[in-house]
Design a protein around this motif. Structure first.
Motif, mmCIF file in Angstrom:
data_model
loop_
_atom_site.group_PDB
_atom_site.id
_atom_site.type_symbol
_atom_site.label_atom_id
_atom_site.label_comp_id
_atom_site.label_asym_id
_atom_site.label_seq_id
_atom_site.Cartn_x
_atom_site.Cartn_y
_atom_site.Cartn_z
ATOM 1 N N HIS A 227 -14.010 0.680 2.783
ATOM 2 C CA HIS A 227 -13.424 -0.211 1.781
ATOM 3 C C HIS A 227 -14.034 0.011 0.394
ATOM 4 O O HIS A 227 -13.363 -0.171 -0.616
ATOM 5 C CB HIS A 227 -13.649 -1.649 2.248
ATOM 6 N N GLN A 228 -15.287 0.405 0.342
ATOM 7 C CA GLN A 228 -15.949 0.586 -0.951
ATOM 8 C C GLN A 228 -15.280 1.674 -1.776
ATOM 9 O O GLN A 228 -15.158 1.549 -2.997
ATOM 10 C CB GLN A 228 -17.435 0.948 -0.746
ATOM 11 N N VAL A 229 -14.790 2.721 -1.108
ATOM 12 C CA VAL A 229 -14.269 3.899 -1.812
ATOM 13 C C VAL A 229 -12.752 3.865 -1.949
ATOM 14 O O VAL A 229 -12.207 4.211 -3.006
ATOM 15 C CB VAL A 229 -14.686 5.185 -1.071
ATOM 16 N N PHE A 230 -12.049 3.426 -0.880
ATOM 17 C CA PHE A 230 -10.592 3.562 -0.857
ATOM 18 C C PHE A 230 -9.877 2.219 -0.764
ATOM 19 O O PHE A 230 -10.418 1.228 -0.283
ATOM 20 C CB PHE A 230 -10.154 4.415 0.342
ATOM 21 N N GLU A 231 -8.647 2.269 -1.230
ATOM 22 C CA GLU A 231 -7.718 1.161 -1.056
ATOM 23 C C GLU A 231 -6.453 1.761 -0.456
ATOM 24 O O GLU A 231 -5.885 2.700 -1.013
ATOM 25 C CB GLU A 231 -7.422 0.506 -2.402
ATOM 26 N N VAL A 232 -6.023 1.249 0.701
ATOM 27 C CA VAL A 232 -4.825 1.759 1.375
ATOM 28 C C VAL A 232 -3.755 0.681 1.321
ATOM 29 O O VAL A 232 -3.897 -0.392 1.913
ATOM 30 C CB VAL A 232 -5.125 2.149 2.842
ATOM 31 N N LEU A 233 -2.686 0.961 0.584
ATOM 32 C CA LEU A 233 -1.596 0.000 0.421
ATOM 33 C C LEU A 233 -0.266 0.695 0.657
ATOM 34 O O LEU A 233 0.014 1.743 0.062
ATOM 35 C CB LEU A 233 -1.605 -0.601 -0.993
ATOM 36 N N ASN A 234 0.557 0.089 1.533
ATOM 37 C CA ASN A 234 1.904 0.599 1.797
ATOM 38 C C ASN A 234 1.920 2.093 2.129
ATOM 39 O O ASN A 234 2.774 2.845 1.645
ATOM 40 C CB ASN A 234 2.820 0.324 0.591
ATOM 41 N N GLY A 235 0.956 2.521 2.904
ATOM 42 C CA GLY A 235 0.928 3.906 3.343
ATOM 43 C C GLY A 235 0.417 4.894 2.316
ATOM 44 O O GLY A 235 0.515 6.109 2.521
ATOM 45 N N ARG A 236 -0.133 4.393 1.203
ATOM 46 C CA ARG A 236 -0.664 5.277 0.161
ATOM 47 C C ARG A 236 -2.152 4.993 -0.049
ATOM 48 O O ARG A 236 -2.601 3.853 0.055
ATOM 49 C CB ARG A 236 0.096 5.110 -1.155
ATOM 50 N N VAL A 237 -2.878 6.051 -0.358
ATOM 51 C CA VAL A 237 -4.334 5.954 -0.509
ATOM 52 C C VAL A 237 -4.701 6.026 -1.988
ATOM 53 O O VAL A 237 -4.214 6.910 -2.716
ATOM 54 C CB VAL A 237 -5.044 7.098 0.256
ATOM 55 N N HIS A 238 -5.549 5.126 -2.438
ATOM 56 C CA HIS A 238 -6.003 5.084 -3.832
ATOM 57 C C HIS A 238 -7.526 5.074 -3.844
ATOM 58 O O HIS A 238 -8.170 4.577 -2.922
ATOM 59 C CB HIS A 238 -5.521 3.816 -4.553
ATOM 60 N N ILE A 239 -8.094 5.579 -4.942
ATOM 61 C CA ILE A 239 -9.517 5.373 -5.209
ATOM 62 C C ILE A 239 -9.668 3.940 -5.711
ATOM 63 O O ILE A 239 -8.938 3.500 -6.605
ATOM 64 C CB ILE A 239 -10.036 6.356 -6.281
#
Length: 296
Positions: A227-239
Protein backbone atom coordinates in the motif's frame (compact mmCIF):
# COMPACT_ATOMS: atom_id res chain seq x y z
CA UNK A 1 -21.29 -42.56 16.82
CA UNK A 2 -18.23 -42.63 19.09
CA UNK A 3 -20.14 -44.02 22.08
CA UNK A 4 -23.66 -44.76 23.27
CA UNK A 5 -23.34 -42.21 26.08
CA UNK A 6 -22.38 -39.43 23.62
CA UNK A 7 -24.56 -36.30 23.48
CA UNK A 8 -24.25 -33.47 20.98
CA UNK A 9 -25.01 -29.84 20.21
CA UNK A 10 -24.69 -28.43 16.70
CA UNK A 11 -25.25 -24.96 15.23
CA UNK A 12 -25.54 -25.46 11.45
CA UNK A 13 -23.99 -22.72 9.35
CA UNK A 14 -22.29 -23.50 6.01
CA UNK A 15 -24.11 -25.86 3.65
CA UNK A 16 -21.88 -28.95 3.60
CA UNK A 17 -22.57 -32.67 3.33
CA UNK A 18 -20.18 -35.46 4.41
CA UNK A 19 -18.14 -35.30 1.20
CA UNK A 20 -18.59 -31.78 -0.15
CA UNK A 21 -21.15 -29.01 -0.55
CA UNK A 22 -24.75 -29.85 0.23
CA UNK A 23 -26.90 -30.09 -2.90
CA UNK A 24 -30.50 -28.94 -2.71
CA UNK A 25 -33.31 -31.40 -3.42
CA UNK A 26 -36.46 -29.41 -2.63
CA UNK A 27 -37.38 -26.07 -4.15
CA UNK A 28 -40.38 -25.55 -1.87
CA UNK A 29 -38.15 -24.84 1.14
CA UNK A 30 -35.49 -22.21 1.63
CA UNK A 31 -31.91 -23.47 1.36
CA UNK A 32 -31.40 -22.84 5.07
CA UNK A 33 -34.55 -24.72 6.15
CA UNK A 34 -33.76 -27.65 3.86
CA UNK A 35 -30.25 -27.87 5.28
CA UNK A 36 -31.57 -27.70 8.85
CA UNK A 37 -33.88 -30.61 8.07
CA UNK A 38 -30.91 -32.56 6.69
CA UNK A 39 -28.83 -31.95 9.84
CA UNK A 40 -31.80 -32.99 12.00
CA UNK A 41 -32.17 -36.11 9.85
CA UNK A 42 -28.53 -37.05 10.50
CA UNK A 43 -29.20 -36.93 14.23
CA UNK A 44 -32.36 -39.00 13.85
CA UNK A 45 -30.61 -41.66 11.70
CA UNK A 46 -27.88 -41.85 14.35
CA UNK A 47 -30.56 -42.76 16.88
CA UNK A 48 -31.11 -39.52 18.79
CA UNK A 49 -34.20 -37.73 19.99
CA UNK A 50 -33.38 -34.50 18.11
CA UNK A 51 -34.43 -31.26 19.77
CA UNK A 52 -34.45 -27.94 17.92
CA UNK A 53 -33.81 -24.61 19.62
CA UNK A 54 -33.26 -21.01 18.55
CA UNK A 55 -30.31 -19.25 20.18
CA UNK A 56 -30.41 -15.65 21.40
CA UNK A 57 -27.45 -14.49 19.32
CA UNK A 58 -27.13 -11.67 16.76
CA UNK A 59 -27.03 -13.95 13.72
CA UNK A 60 -29.37 -14.95 10.92
CA UNK A 61 -28.29 -18.59 11.43
CA UNK A 62 -29.18 -19.28 15.04
CA UNK A 63 -31.18 -22.52 14.88
CA UNK A 64 -29.42 -25.28 16.81
CA UNK A 65 -29.98 -28.99 17.42
CA UNK A 66 -29.39 -30.94 20.62
CA UNK A 67 -29.19 -34.72 21.00
CA UNK A 68 -29.44 -35.69 24.68
CA UNK A 69 -31.03 -39.14 24.57
CA UNK A 70 -31.17 -42.18 22.29
CA UNK A 71 -34.15 -43.76 20.57
CA UNK A 72 -32.83 -47.31 21.11
CA UNK A 73 -31.35 -49.40 23.96
CA UNK A 74 -27.59 -49.89 24.25
CA UNK A 75 -27.92 -53.55 23.23
CA UNK A 76 -28.91 -52.48 19.69
CA UNK A 77 -25.82 -50.27 19.15
CA UNK A 78 -24.21 -52.61 16.60
CA UNK A 79 -27.40 -52.78 14.53
CA UNK A 80 -27.85 -49.00 14.54
CA UNK A 81 -24.19 -48.57 13.64
CA UNK A 82 -24.78 -50.55 10.43
CA UNK A 83 -27.72 -48.26 9.70
CA UNK A 84 -25.47 -45.22 10.21
CA UNK A 85 -22.81 -46.71 7.93
CA UNK A 86 -25.34 -47.27 5.14
CA UNK A 87 -26.59 -43.71 5.55
CA UNK A 88 -23.06 -42.27 5.27
CA UNK A 89 -22.36 -44.43 2.22
CA UNK A 90 -25.62 -43.33 0.62
CA UNK A 91 -24.62 -39.68 1.03
CA UNK A 92 -21.27 -40.46 -0.60
CA UNK A 93 -23.12 -42.23 -3.43
CA UNK A 94 -25.19 -39.07 -3.94
CA UNK A 95 -22.01 -37.04 -4.38
CA UNK A 96 -20.57 -39.56 -6.88
CA UNK A 97 -23.86 -39.68 -8.78
CA UNK A 98 -23.82 -35.90 -9.17
CA UNK A 99 -20.26 -35.95 -10.53
CA UNK A 100 -21.12 -38.78 -12.95
CA UNK A 101 -24.22 -36.99 -14.25
CA UNK A 102 -26.47 -39.39 -12.37
CA UNK A 103 -25.86 -42.38 -14.65
CA UNK A 104 -27.29 -45.55 -13.08
CA UNK A 105 -28.60 -43.86 -9.95
CA UNK A 106 -32.03 -42.93 -8.70
CA UNK A 107 -33.32 -40.95 -5.78
CA UNK A 108 -35.47 -43.20 -3.59
CA UNK A 109 -36.98 -40.71 -1.20
CA UNK A 110 -37.00 -36.92 -1.45
CA UNK A 111 -37.85 -36.50 2.21
CA UNK A 112 -35.02 -38.66 3.50
CA UNK A 113 -32.44 -37.69 0.89
CA UNK A 114 -31.15 -41.30 0.60
CA UNK A 115 -29.72 -42.31 -2.76
CA UNK A 116 -28.88 -45.87 -3.76
CA UNK A 117 -27.28 -47.50 -6.79
CA UNK A 118 -29.87 -49.25 -8.97
CA UNK A 119 -29.84 -53.00 -8.43
CA UNK A 120 -26.83 -53.00 -6.10
CA UNK A 121 -26.09 -53.34 -2.41
CA UNK A 122 -23.23 -51.75 -0.45
CA UNK A 123 -20.10 -53.94 -0.43
CA UNK A 124 -19.43 -55.85 2.77
CA UNK A 125 -16.45 -53.67 3.71
CA UNK A 126 -18.71 -50.61 3.63
CA UNK A 127 -20.84 -51.90 6.49
CA UNK A 128 -18.05 -51.59 9.02
CA UNK A 129 -18.97 -51.19 12.66
CA UNK A 130 -17.80 -48.62 15.17
CA UNK A 131 -14.10 -48.82 15.90
CA UNK A 132 -13.04 -49.09 12.23
CA UNK A 133 -12.69 -46.40 9.56
CA UNK A 134 -16.04 -44.64 9.41
CA UNK A 135 -15.55 -42.78 6.17
CA UNK A 136 -12.80 -44.21 3.92
CA UNK A 137 -11.26 -41.68 1.56
CA UNK A 138 -12.25 -38.65 3.65
CA UNK A 139 -9.51 -35.98 3.73
CA UNK A 140 -9.88 -33.46 6.56
CA UNK A 141 -8.46 -29.97 6.26
CA UNK A 142 -4.92 -29.70 7.58
CA UNK A 143 -4.32 -28.35 11.07
CA UNK A 144 -2.14 -25.61 9.61
CA UNK A 145 -3.95 -23.67 6.90
CA UNK A 146 -1.69 -22.61 4.05
CA UNK A 147 -1.43 -18.83 3.70
CA UNK A 148 -1.79 -17.87 0.04
CA UNK A 149 -2.39 -14.12 0.10
CA UNK A 150 1.21 -13.24 -0.95
CA UNK A 151 2.10 -12.58 2.71
CA UNK A 152 4.29 -15.69 2.94
CA UNK A 153 6.27 -15.00 -0.23
CA UNK A 154 10.02 -14.42 0.31
CA UNK A 155 10.74 -10.78 1.16
CA UNK A 156 13.50 -10.56 -1.48
CA UNK A 157 11.07 -11.76 -4.16
CA UNK A 158 8.39 -9.23 -3.14
CA UNK A 159 10.92 -6.37 -3.00
CA UNK A 160 12.18 -7.25 -6.48
CA UNK A 161 8.67 -7.30 -7.97
CA UNK A 162 7.77 -3.99 -6.26
CA UNK A 163 10.95 -2.33 -7.59
CA UNK A 164 10.43 -3.69 -11.12
CA UNK A 165 6.79 -2.57 -11.29
CA UNK A 166 7.62 0.86 -9.83
CA UNK A 167 10.42 1.38 -12.37
CA UNK A 168 8.04 0.35 -15.16
CA UNK A 169 5.50 2.98 -14.08
CA UNK A 170 8.15 5.67 -13.54
CA UNK A 171 9.73 5.11 -16.96
CA UNK A 172 6.42 4.84 -18.81
CA UNK A 173 5.99 8.63 -18.94
CA UNK A 174 8.18 11.73 -18.85
CA UNK A 175 8.49 13.58 -15.57
CA UNK A 176 5.46 15.66 -14.68
CA UNK A 177 5.47 18.93 -12.87
CA UNK A 178 3.31 18.59 -9.76
CA UNK A 179 1.98 21.16 -7.32
CA UNK A 180 2.19 20.69 -3.58
CA UNK A 181 -1.10 22.38 -2.74
CA UNK A 182 -0.51 22.46 0.99
CA UNK A 183 2.73 24.48 0.68
CA UNK A 184 1.78 26.32 -2.53
CA UNK A 185 5.10 25.73 -4.32
CA UNK A 186 5.99 23.97 -7.57
CA UNK A 187 8.36 21.04 -7.63
CA UNK A 188 9.16 18.26 -10.03
CA UNK A 189 8.33 14.83 -8.71
CA UNK A 190 7.82 11.96 -11.12
CA UNK A 191 4.45 10.34 -10.45
CA UNK A 192 4.93 7.95 -13.33
CA UNK A 193 2.13 6.60 -15.48
CA UNK A 194 -0.82 4.37 -14.67
CA UNK A 195 -0.92 0.98 -16.39
CA UNK A 196 -3.44 -1.84 -16.41
CA UNK A 197 -2.69 -5.00 -14.46
CA UNK A 198 -2.43 -6.85 -17.79
CA UNK A 199 0.21 -4.44 -19.07
CA UNK A 200 2.19 -4.81 -15.86
CA UNK A 201 1.89 -8.62 -16.03
CA UNK A 202 3.19 -8.65 -19.61
CA UNK A 203 6.33 -6.90 -18.41
CA UNK A 204 7.14 -9.50 -15.73
CA UNK A 205 8.99 -12.71 -16.60
CA UNK A 206 7.24 -16.09 -16.74
CA UNK A 207 8.77 -17.49 -13.55
CA UNK A 208 7.62 -14.49 -11.53
CA UNK A 209 4.08 -14.76 -12.92
CA UNK A 210 4.00 -18.50 -12.23
CA UNK A 211 4.92 -17.86 -8.60
CA UNK A 212 2.26 -15.15 -8.27
CA UNK A 213 -0.46 -17.27 -9.88
CA UNK A 214 -0.12 -19.82 -7.08
CA UNK A 215 -1.31 -17.10 -4.67
CA UNK A 216 -4.90 -15.88 -4.27
CA UNK A 217 -5.31 -12.70 -6.28
CA UNK A 218 -1.81 -13.01 -7.75
CA UNK A 219 -0.17 -9.78 -8.90
CA UNK A 220 -3.06 -7.57 -7.78
CA UNK A 221 -2.89 -8.90 -4.21
CA UNK A 222 0.87 -8.35 -4.02
CA UNK A 223 0.54 -4.75 -5.23
CA UNK A 224 -2.33 -4.02 -2.85
CA UNK A 225 -0.30 -5.48 0.01
CA UNK A 226 2.35 -2.86 -0.79
CA UNK A 227 0.00 0.00 0.00
CA UNK A 228 2.87 2.40 0.68
CA UNK A 229 4.08 2.30 -2.94
CA UNK A 230 1.04 1.48 -5.09
CA UNK A 231 -2.59 2.35 -5.50
CA UNK A 232 -4.73 -0.15 -7.46
CA UNK A 233 -8.02 1.26 -8.71
CA UNK A 234 -10.39 -0.23 -11.30
CA UNK A 235 -7.77 -2.64 -12.57
CA UNK A 236 -5.09 0.03 -13.03
CA UNK A 237 -1.88 0.48 -11.05
CA UNK A 238 -0.62 3.91 -9.95
CA UNK A 239 2.35 5.15 -7.95
CA UNK A 240 0.89 6.48 -4.71
CA UNK A 241 1.36 10.21 -4.16
CA UNK A 242 1.28 10.74 -0.42
CA UNK A 243 0.66 14.48 -0.80
CA UNK A 244 -2.85 13.62 -2.01
CA UNK A 245 -3.63 11.40 0.97
CA UNK A 246 -6.12 12.85 3.45
CA UNK A 247 -4.49 13.94 6.71
CA UNK A 248 -5.49 12.09 9.88
CA UNK A 249 -8.78 13.36 11.26
CA UNK A 250 -8.49 15.62 14.30
CA UNK A 251 -11.89 14.42 15.47
CA UNK A 252 -10.56 10.92 16.25
CA UNK A 253 -10.87 9.80 19.88
CA UNK A 254 -7.76 10.41 21.94
CA UNK A 255 -7.05 6.67 22.29
CA UNK A 256 -7.06 6.15 18.51
CA UNK A 257 -4.88 9.22 17.94
CA UNK A 258 -2.39 7.95 20.50
CA UNK A 259 -2.28 4.50 18.87
CA UNK A 260 -1.67 5.97 15.41
CA UNK A 261 1.09 8.16 16.84
CA UNK A 262 2.75 5.12 18.38
CA UNK A 263 2.69 3.39 14.96
CA UNK A 264 4.38 6.39 13.31
CA UNK A 265 7.67 5.73 11.49
CA UNK A 266 8.03 2.04 12.23
CA UNK A 267 9.05 1.28 8.62
CA UNK A 268 11.47 2.86 6.16
CA UNK A 269 10.07 5.07 3.42
CA UNK A 270 10.26 3.22 0.10
CA UNK A 271 10.33 6.48 -1.87
CA UNK A 272 13.18 7.88 0.21
CA UNK A 273 15.21 4.76 -0.59
CA UNK A 274 14.24 3.99 -4.19
CA UNK A 275 12.42 6.83 -5.98
CA UNK A 276 14.75 8.88 -8.23
CA UNK A 277 13.25 12.11 -6.84
CA UNK A 278 13.10 10.85 -3.26
CA UNK A 279 9.98 11.18 -1.14
CA UNK A 280 7.34 13.74 -2.14
CA UNK A 281 6.84 14.68 1.53
CA UNK A 282 9.29 16.28 3.95
CA UNK A 283 10.54 13.99 6.71
CA UNK A 284 8.32 15.52 9.42
CA UNK A 285 5.16 14.95 7.31
CA UNK A 286 5.95 11.46 6.00
CA UNK A 287 4.45 8.56 7.99
CA UNK A 288 7.55 6.49 7.16
CA UNK A 289 11.14 6.89 8.31
CA UNK A 290 13.61 8.82 6.13
CA UNK A 291 16.61 6.81 7.30
CA UNK A 292 17.22 4.30 10.06
CA UNK A 293 17.84 7.03 12.63
CA UNK A 294 14.11 7.95 12.48
CA UNK A 295 12.84 4.43 13.05
CA UNK A 296 10.98 3.78 16.29
Amino acid sequence: RSSYSCCYFVLPCCFFDFHGKYRRRQSKKTQYREYLDFVAQVGFVCGFHVEEDCLRIPSTKRVSFIGRSRTYPAAESALIDKQITQFINSRQTCAVATCDRGVGFKQEDHSSGLCKAVGSEPPEDETETAGTIWMPGFQPRGKVEQIRNCASLPRDFVDEVVLNVANLLLNAAPQKSCTDKRHGNMNTWNQGESLSLREVAEYLNKETLKKLKSEYGGLQTLLKNNHQVFEVLNGRVHIRDWRKEKPASKTKPEVKRRLSAEAFKTRLCWFFLHHPDGCSLPSEACPYAHGTEELR
